[in-house]
Structures are given as structure tokens and as C-alpha cells.
Design an enzyme around this catalytic site. Structure first.
Site, PDB file in Angstrom:
ATOM      1  N   GLU A  86       0.829  -1.217   0.000  1.00 32.62           N
ATOM      2  CA  GLU A  86       0.000   0.000   0.000  1.00 32.62           C
ATOM      3  C   GLU A  86       0.860   1.262   0.000  1.00 32.62           C
ATOM      4  O   GLU A  86       0.775   2.109   0.905  1.00 32.62           O
ATOM      5  CB  GLU A  86      -0.949  -0.008   1.200  1.00 32.62           C
ATOM      6  N   GLU A 140      -5.386  -8.358  -1.392  1.00 34.85           N
ATOM      7  CA  GLU A 140      -6.056  -8.203  -0.088  1.00 34.85           C
ATOM      8  C   GLU A 140      -7.517  -7.895  -0.324  1.00 34.85           C
ATOM      9  O   GLU A 140      -7.843  -6.998  -1.117  1.00 34.85           O
ATOM     10  CB  GLU A 140      -5.473  -7.040   0.727  1.00 34.85           C
TER      11      GLU A 140
HETATM   12  C1  BGP Z   1      -4.368  -3.091   4.817  1.00 34.04           C
HETATM   13  C2  BGP Z   1      -3.022  -3.585   5.255  1.00 34.04           C
HETATM   14  C3  BGP Z   1      -3.015  -4.871   6.006  1.00 34.04           C
HETATM   15  C4  BGP Z   1      -4.275  -5.183   6.752  1.00 34.04           C
HETATM   16  C5  BGP Z   1      -5.548  -4.710   6.123  1.00 34.04           C
HETATM   17  C6  BGP Z   1      -6.768  -4.729   7.002  1.00 34.04           C
HETATM   18  O1  BGP Z   1      -4.399  -1.709   4.860  1.00 34.04           O
HETATM   19  O2  BGP Z   1      -2.173  -3.767   4.146  1.00 34.04           O
HETATM   20  O3  BGP Z   1      -1.833  -4.968   6.719  1.00 34.04           O
HETATM   21  O4  BGP Z   1      -4.187  -5.249   8.069  1.00 34.04           O
HETATM   22  O5  BGP Z   1      -5.445  -3.430   5.602  1.00 34.04           O
HETATM   23  O6  BGP Z   1      -6.728  -3.652   7.874  1.00 34.04           O
HETATM   24  P1  BGP Z   1      -6.934  -3.794   9.424  1.00 34.04           P
HETATM   25  O7  BGP Z   1      -5.928  -4.801   9.860  1.00 34.04           O
HETATM   26  O8  BGP Z   1      -6.691  -2.466   9.984  1.00 34.04           O
HETATM   27  O9  BGP Z   1      -8.317  -4.275   9.589  1.00 34.04           O
END
Ligand code: BGP
Length: 474
Positions: free
Chosen positions: A176, A368
Site C-alpha cells: 500500500e 487483499e
Molecule cells: C491493509 C493492510 C493490512 C491489513 C488490512 C486490514 O491496509 O495492508 O496490513 O491489516 O489493511 O486492515 P486492518 O488490519 O486495519 O483491519
């Protein structure tokens, strides 16, 4: 055999994704140095860092993947994963980030992870840097504000390509990368607090990361000719709150602020709209001739995360922040939200796939996507599990839209569901924000046995993979 028709191509890379700091634990084991995550006990968005590691930081032990990876990968194999996205912890390989030699024990750990994946025929997808800059680089250099980071990252990436280049085809340079301006410490190891950091420094840090990413792409091609290198961006379709042209223009600006990273990674140069932004804000980037040459080494594919869309408006009176959303925007009144306020929009995934494909004409990899939700462990005929129909519905509806995009002609090479095993959240550092097909017995207060239990979605996803998407409910 798949009897129902499916839009997913043969060889589609189905799998799951995690990041080192959210699963491994063992934060001070095997010669690992501290990373920024080891001092972010309450998550990376809007919370302060601690001076050093504190017992309330769940990431220090996380889900102990460091010691349990073989069993976890065996569970992924049971679901039929074709690929597994994981990140390498930079501070396991270079404990301080600027060390002269890599830490052999760290390198050997990932050899063992790759051995396990190979045993099960699972293709690795490796993120080189996922929100875990070595803390020393933050403390001593102010993270990516410093040009020196390009060299340290180059050394680190070269070490990985040398060591694993014959075993790993798919690489992602920065997780990201477009979150840097929004979460400078977590994303860029920048220790100066955001409100004290001038835009000049922030944009220079962004430039350094873009150069480092391109340089890694160049090096991968020299060292590991079979490597396919992708960038990784946080995707978030932005919709106008009303049809007022002023709102549409605001959307265009918000889109540009997100898309510039993909534009540079696929075109090798800064687009005009971005140069205008710099000019109007009085920012003068230091860009060397070598930087310009580096940037021309563009990526093989574009990967991205997708969780939600947002709306935008030009009307200051209507600007209310969307909860939990790091990229700005206002809530969309037509959409429901998760328990953490992330708005659920499967169609947005089709839209973003089409937008990226139309714009960049590069293969796309969804690395993701998923639903963070509170799960309840129950006993069904003596077996502990979670009946996570809400997660199945979320994933099903998003995957149906991926199929639609493929039918639109978009080239999609794979899909890795986020947090395929429960892990520590990046934004809030909770374990109760669960994404997995596999439940991990650990609670927000740190209690729990760390035992693993397949959820209902585990069998559901196995079926989706086995039928190459034909079992999805349309
Ligand atoms: C993205 C990241 C991840 C992940 C995901 C979910 O922004 O790349 O590392 O964690 O989001 O977010 P969160 O864990 O805050 O729910």
C-alpha cells in the site's frame, strides 16, 4: 471437474495473504531487530508510538506463526491454496536496516517457510516491505524522508533476490505504497509527527519510495530473470456524493491522489496533474538524473488491496469523516458498513478492476480483500468452529464481481484473501477484528491458547478453489 461455467481462467492464483508483523511474533528472536510495529501497541492509524516494546502490543507474539508456520501452511494447503502472500520482516534480515551484513538466522527462517510452501505446491507471493521499517531507520534517519533509505532498501531487496530469486517468482515492493502520506510512521517509518512534518518532506519521502521500488524492479531483472515484480496500492473507488460537477471534480482530484502511484509504476514518469499539485503547493522535489532513469523500470503487474469505496463532496458542510478510513472521503448513504465502519461495496471491486485495467493495461492481482468481524467460537458436534456466514457472503459477493470484471475483459491473475488466518489488525492492533478462514484462540487482552480452528468459511473457500470459482453463488 468443474461442470458449471466459470469466468476464472485456468491457473488463477487463489490463496490468502498475511504480513510478518501481524502473524509472526518472535519480535526479538533469531537476531531480529525492532521494527516500527514493535512500538505501535494500538495500531498504525491515529495512535501514538511507545518508546519501546510494551506488553500490551499484541504483535510482539502475534499468532506465533514464527514457530507454527508449518502447521499453518498445511492448513492453507488443505484449502487448496495455489499461492500464499506473506511479507519478509526487513528487521529479521537487516536488524537495524543499515547493517553491513544480513542476519543469516533471519534468512534461514524464510528458507524454511519456502520449503514448506514448495512441499505443498503453493506459489509464494512475497511482499518486501509491509509496514515494518526497521525502527533504527526511523529513529536515526527519519525513515523515508531520508534519501539514504533508497540505498538501504536496495541492499535489502538485492539480498532477497539473491537468496530466494530462484524460488520466488512474484514480488511486491511496498505494501500500500499510497498510504505513506496518510500514515507516515507506520507506512514510511517517518518519526517526525505528521503535524510537524512539512509537505515538502512528505512528498520527498514518497519520491524516495517510488525510486526504491523502481530500483528493486531493475535489480530483480538482473539478479532473478524469472521474477515478476508488482507494485501494491490501496485501492478505493471514490464516488461523487451528488452529480454536482464540483463534487465530480473533487472525485477526480481524490482519484488522482491515489492513482499517481500506479501511474508512476506503470508509466515510469510523473503525470502532469501531479506536477501541478506540487507546483501549487510550492513543493520542489529533489529528483536526480539517476532517479529519472530508475523510474523507467516499470512493473510487470499491479496488485492492490480492496476493502471499501468512499464518497466525496466539495461541500465543506457535508464533510464528515468516514470511521476507520485512512484515505479520507465521506460515508456513502447507500451502503452498509462493517462493525469497524468500513463500507461494504462488492460492485466497487469490479469498478476498480476495470478502472485499473483501462488505465494501465497491466495484469492485476487482488492481494487483499476480506471482512474484519467479531467471531464467536462455538461447539458443533464436539468440534469447535465459527459459523461465519457473514464472511462467506462478503467474500462470495466480491468474488462474483471479480468474475464480472474478468468477463469485462480485465486480466486478473489471482486473488489472495486478507488475513486467511486470524491475525493482529494493522489499523487498531486488535485480534478481535478477525478476517480468517482459521480461528486463532487469542484475545485482545493477550489471553488464549493460540490453538487453530477452521471456520465454516474454510470449507467454503476450499470448494471455491476446487471448482475454480464455479461454486460461487451468483
Ligand atoms: C491493509 C493492510 C493490512 C491489513 C488490512 C486490514 O491496509 O495492508 O496490513 O491489516 O489493511 O486492515 P486492518 O488490519 O486495519 O483491519
Amino acid at each position: 471437474m468443474t461442470t458449471k461455467t466459470t469466468p476464472f481462467p485456468e491457473g488463477f492464483l487463489w490463496g490468502g495473504a498475511t504480513a510478518a508483523n501481524q502473524v509472526e511474533g518472535a519480535y526479538n528472536v533469531g537476531g531480529k531487530g525492532l521494527s516500527v510495529q514493535d512500538v505501535l501497541p494500538h495500531g498504525g492509524i491515529g495512535s501514538a508510538r511507545s518508546a519501546g516494546p510494551t506488553p500490551d502490543n499484541l504483535k510482539l507474539e502475534a499468532i506465533d506463526f514464527y514457530h507454527r508456520f508449518a502447521d499453518d501452511i498445511a492448513l492453507f494447503a488443505r484449502m487448496g491454496f495455489k499461492t500464499y502472500r506473506f511479507s519478509i520482516a526487513w528487521s529479521r534480515i537487516y536488524p537495524n536496516g543499515d547493517d553491513a551484513e544480513p542476519n543469516e538466522e533471519g534468512l534461514a527462517f524464510y528458507d524454511r517457510v519456502l520449503d514448506e510452501l514448495e512441499k505443498h505446491g503453493i506459489e509464494p507471493l512475497v511482499t518486501i516491505s509491509h509496514y515494518e521499517t526497521p525502527l533504527h531507520l526511523s529513529d536515526a534517519y527519519d525513515g523515508w524522508v531520508s534519501r539514504d533509505l533508497i540505498g538501504f532498501y536496495e541492499t535489502y531487496a538485492r539480498t532477497l533476490f539473491d537468496r530466494y530469486g530462484s524460488r520466488v517468482t512474484y514480488w511486491l515492493t511496498f505494501n500500500e505504497i499510497n498510504s505513506l502520506l496518510h500514515a507516515p510512521f507506520m507506512s514510511g517509518g517517518i518519526s517526525t509527527p505528521k503535524d510537524m512534518l512539512g509537505e515538502q518532506a512528505l512528498y520527498q519521502a514518497m519520491h524516495h519510495e517510488l525510486v526504491a521500488s523502481a530500483r528493486a524492479t531493475r535489480i530483480a531483472r538482473e539478479v532473478a530473470p524469472n521474477a515478476r515484480v508488482g507494485c501494491m496500492v490501496l485501492s478505493m473507488p471514490v464516488y461523487p456524493l451528488t452529480p454536482d460537477p464540483a463534487d465530480v471534480l473533487t472525485v477526480m482530484d481524490a482519484d488522482h491522489a491515489n492513482l499517481v502511484y500506479g501511474d508512476v509504476h506503470t508509466r515510469g514518469t510523473y503525470p502532469g496533474y501531479f506536477l501541478r499539485t506540487l507546483r501549487e503547493r510550492g513543493i520542489e522535489l529533489e529528483i536526480t538524473d539517476q532517479d529519472r532513469e530508475d523510474l523507467t523500470h516499470t512493473v510487470d503487474f499491479v496488485s492492490f488491496s480492496y476493502y471499501m469505496s468512499v464518497a466525496e463532496t466539495a461541500d465543506p458542510a457535508k464533510k464528515v469523516a468516514g470511521a476507520g478510513n485512512i484515505m479520507g472521503g465521506v460515508p456513502n448513504p447507500t451502503l452498509a458498513a462493517s462493525e469497524w465502519g468500513w463500507q461494504i461495496d462488492p460492485v466497487g471491486l469490479r469498478i476498480v478492476l476495470n478502472q485499473f485495467w483501462d488505465r494501465w493495461q497491466k495484469p492485476l492481482f487482488i492481494v487483499e480483500n476480506g471482512l474484519g468481524a467479531k467471531d464467536e467460537l462455538v461447539d458443533v458436534d464436539g468440534v469447535k468452529t465459527v459459523i461465519d456466514d457473514y464472511r462467506i457472503a462478503y467474500l462470495n459477493d466480491h468474488l462474483v464481481q471479480v468474475g464480472e470484471a474478468i468477463a469485462d475483459g480485465v486480466e486478473v491473475i489471482g486473488y489472495t484473501s486478507w488475513g486467511c488466518i486470524d491475525l493482529v489488525s494493522a489499523s487498531t492492533a486488535q485480534l478481535s477484528k478477525r478476517y480468517g478462514f482459521i480461528y486463532v484462540d487469542r484475545n485482545d487482552d493477550g489471553t488464549g491458547t493460540l490453538e487453530r480452528f477452521p471456520k465454516k468459511s474454510f470449507d467454503w473457500y476450499a470448494e471455491v478453489i476446487a471448482t475454480n470459482g464455479a461454486s460461487l453463488t451468483r
